[in-house]
Design a protein around this motif. Structure first.
Motif, PDB file in Angstrom:
ATOM      1  N   PHE A   1       0.830  -1.205   0.000  1.00 41.91           N
ATOM      2  CA  PHE A   1       0.000   0.000   0.000  1.00 41.91           C
ATOM      3  C   PHE A   1       0.867   1.259   0.000  1.00 41.91           C
ATOM      4  CE2 PHE A   1      -2.951  -3.134   1.727  1.00 41.91           C
ATOM      5  CZ  PHE A   1      -4.118  -2.824   1.049  1.00 41.91           C
ATOM      6  N   ASP A   2       0.397   2.285  -0.681  1.00 39.03           N
ATOM      7  CA  ASP A   2       1.065   3.580  -0.626  1.00 39.03           C
ATOM      8  C   ASP A   2       0.261   4.585   0.195  1.00 39.03           C
ATOM      9  OD1 ASP A   2      -1.053   4.255  -2.274  1.00 39.03           O
ATOM     10  OD2 ASP A   2       0.165   4.675  -4.037  1.00 39.03           O
ATOM     11  N   THR A   3      -0.845   4.127   0.763  1.00 37.39           N
ATOM     12  CA  THR A   3      -1.700   4.981   1.585  1.00 37.39           C
ATOM     13  C   THR A   3      -2.195   4.207   2.798  1.00 37.39           C
ATOM     14  OG1 THR A   3      -2.491   6.167  -0.381  1.00 37.39           O
ATOM     15  CG2 THR A   3      -3.764   6.431   1.634  1.00 37.39           C
ATOM     16  N   VAL A   4      -2.101   4.836   3.968  1.00 38.20           N
ATOM     17  CA  VAL A   4      -2.675   4.247   5.178  1.00 38.20           C
ATOM     18  C   VAL A   4      -3.651   5.259   5.768  1.00 38.20           C
ATOM     19  CG1 VAL A   4      -0.755   5.044   6.645  1.00 38.20           C
ATOM     20  CG2 VAL A   4      -2.218   3.182   7.429  1.00 38.20           C
ATOM     21  N   MET A   5      -4.840   4.786   6.111  1.00 35.23           N
ATOM     22  CA  MET A   5      -5.866   5.661   6.675  1.00 35.23           C
ATOM     23  C   MET A   5      -5.947   5.435   8.179  1.00 35.23           C
ATOM     24  SD  MET A   5      -9.120   6.187   7.912  1.00 35.23           S
ATOM     25  CE  MET A   5     -10.330   4.942   7.465  1.00 35.23           C
ATOM     26  N   ALA A   6      -5.798   6.520   8.932  1.00 28.68           N
ATOM     27  CA  ALA A   6      -5.867   6.475  10.392  1.00 28.68           C
ATOM     28  C   ALA A   6      -6.969   7.421  10.861  1.00 28.68           C
ATOM     29  CB  ALA A   6      -4.532   6.880  11.010  1.00 28.68           C
ATOM     30  N   PRO A   7      -8.102   6.897  11.345  1.00 25.44           N
ATOM     31  CA  PRO A   7      -9.217   7.768  11.729  1.00 25.44           C
ATOM     32  C   PRO A   7      -9.034   8.485  13.061  1.00 25.44           C
ATOM     33  CG  PRO A   7      -9.792   5.466  12.064  1.00 25.44           C
ATOM     34  CD  PRO A   7      -8.448   5.474  11.413  1.00 25.44           C
ATOM     35  N   CYS A   8      -8.115   8.009  13.889  1.00 21.62           N
ATOM     36  CA  CYS A   8      -7.866   8.634  15.199  1.00 21.62           C
ATOM     37  C   CYS A   8      -6.919   9.809  15.033  1.00 21.62           C
ATOM     38  CB  CYS A   8      -7.274   7.605  16.149  1.00 21.62           C
ATOM     39  SG  CYS A   8      -6.579   8.305  17.672  1.00 21.62           S
ATOM     40  N   ASN A   9      -7.264  10.965  15.587  1.00 19.79           N
ATOM     41  CA  ASN A   9      -6.401  12.137  15.459  1.00 19.79           C
ATOM     42  C   ASN A   9      -5.000  11.901  16.012  1.00 19.79           C
ATOM     43  OD1 ASN A   9      -8.360  13.647  14.239  1.00 19.79           O
ATOM     44  ND2 ASN A   9      -8.669  15.066  15.922  1.00 19.79           N
ATOM     45  N   GLY A  10      -4.907  11.201  17.149  1.00  8.70           N
ATOM     46  CA  GLY A  10      -3.605  10.939  17.743  1.00  8.70           C
ATOM     47  C   GLY A  10      -2.745  10.074  16.841  1.00  8.70           C
ATOM     48  N   CYS A  11      -3.324   9.000  16.313  1.00 12.75           N
ATOM     49  CA  CYS A  11      -2.593   8.111  15.407  1.00 12.75           C
ATOM     50  C   CYS A  11      -2.218   8.835  14.123  1.00 12.75           C
ATOM     51  CB  CYS A  11      -3.439   6.882  15.080  1.00 12.75           C
ATOM     52  SG  CYS A  11      -3.832   5.844  16.501  1.00 12.75           S
TER      53      CYS A  11
END
Length: 308
Positions: free
Chosen positions: A77-87
């Protein structure tokens, strides 16, 4: 915005979404599935270092986040989605540090070699937030078509929290003019919920701190910071605060109760994840998006709006 295909991305839920923020995890996955998007969870991911590790060793925190980026790269993957603001913040900061901080670069290489996995080098994987993901992969027009204005009549104060846009230098994709997110006055959540029919109130505390970092050391500070957010949202005419961070969401709910018990200050505003509101606007049930998993009850408001 980026021209990458966001319909299939690596998913980094982080620790909180497996605990107190499970409703955010559930609703994010449900919305993605409903929109035909695919989230592929990182294999054997680790904590990003959250707020605790950086207070002990910044370089270890950089490594912890870099390892997650290395996993995404290894998975193709060239994109990772992190929904948590801290992460989201920590992965973005790791990317920046590994481009500009020689000490962080050396520490990441040393610990990676000791751990026996490939060292992550910056520029291989881009971290995005859930807000970026939905706008890039689906677009506002399609969300509006799917929602059919079901949030019409709901007055919303959109609360982004302080880590979504700070510090500005680790978010180079923001502040690029039309179509990009703003660090001074973020609007992606406003745009998404407006597309679903909601009325976004003018809310001056969208990026104010909720006191999450003080919750254990000084609960009174956290309670007063949250109370200021809640009372301001009500004064602005909002019926609900929409959130996009599990730490902020939990803090707003818990300190709402604490403010009433310890300060005698009651507020009636509801608190829901933006993914819960969007999911219900697209016809998903309240249970499907985890509203029953929130700490506070919002069923009366949802029923009055024909949702849930």
């Amino acid at each position: 915005m980026a021209d990458k295909d966001r319909k299939r991305v690596a998913y980094y839920p982080g620790c909180t979404l497996e605990g107190t923020g499970h409703a955010y995890n559930r609703s994010t996955k449900a919305v993605g599935k409903e929109l035909g998007l695919e989230l592929v969870e990182l294999k054997n991911w680790n904590c990003c270092g959250a707020m605790e590790v950086k207070n002990i060793d910044n370089q270890v925190q950089t490594y912890l986040s870099a390892r997650n980026l290395a996993i995404a790269e290894e998975m193709g993957f060239d994109t990772v989605m992190a929904p948590c603001n801290g992460c989201y913040h920590n992965l973005k900061k790791a990317e920046y540090d590994l481009e500009h901080n020689p000490t962080a670069i050396a520490a990441n290489q040393r610990i990676s070699q000791k751990a026996g996995h490939a060292t992550y080098h910056p520029g291989k994987v881009e971290t995005i937030h859930a807000l970026d993901w939905l706008i890039d992969a689906v677009g506002l027009d399609e969300m509006a078509r799917r929602a059919q204005g079901r949030l019409k009549g709901m007055k919303v104060a959109n609360y982004y929290g302080c880590m979504y846009t700070r510090p500005r230098h680790i978010f180079p994709e923001k502040d690029k003019g039309p179509g990009s997110e703003s660090t001074l006055k973020p609007h992606f959540m406003d745009d998404i919920l407006a597309a679903a029919g909601a009325e976004n109130v003018e809310f001056p505390l969208k990026t104010a701190c909720c006191g999450g970092a003080h919750a254990l050391s000084d609960s009174d500070i956290s309670t007063r910071l949250v109370l200021n957010i809640l009372e301001t949202a009500e004064a602005c005419g909002a019926e609900v605060i929409a959130t996009e961070c599990p730490t902020c969401h939990t803090g707003l709910e818990m300190h709402k109760v604490r403010a009433e018990k310890t300060l005698g200050r009651k507020t009636n505003i509801k608190i829901l994840y933006f993914t819960q509101l969007l999911g219900m606007a697209m016809g998903l049930s309240a249970k499907k998006v985890g509203v029953n998993e929130n700490y506070l009850d919002s069923s009366d408001l949802l029923k009055s709006k024909g949702l849930g």
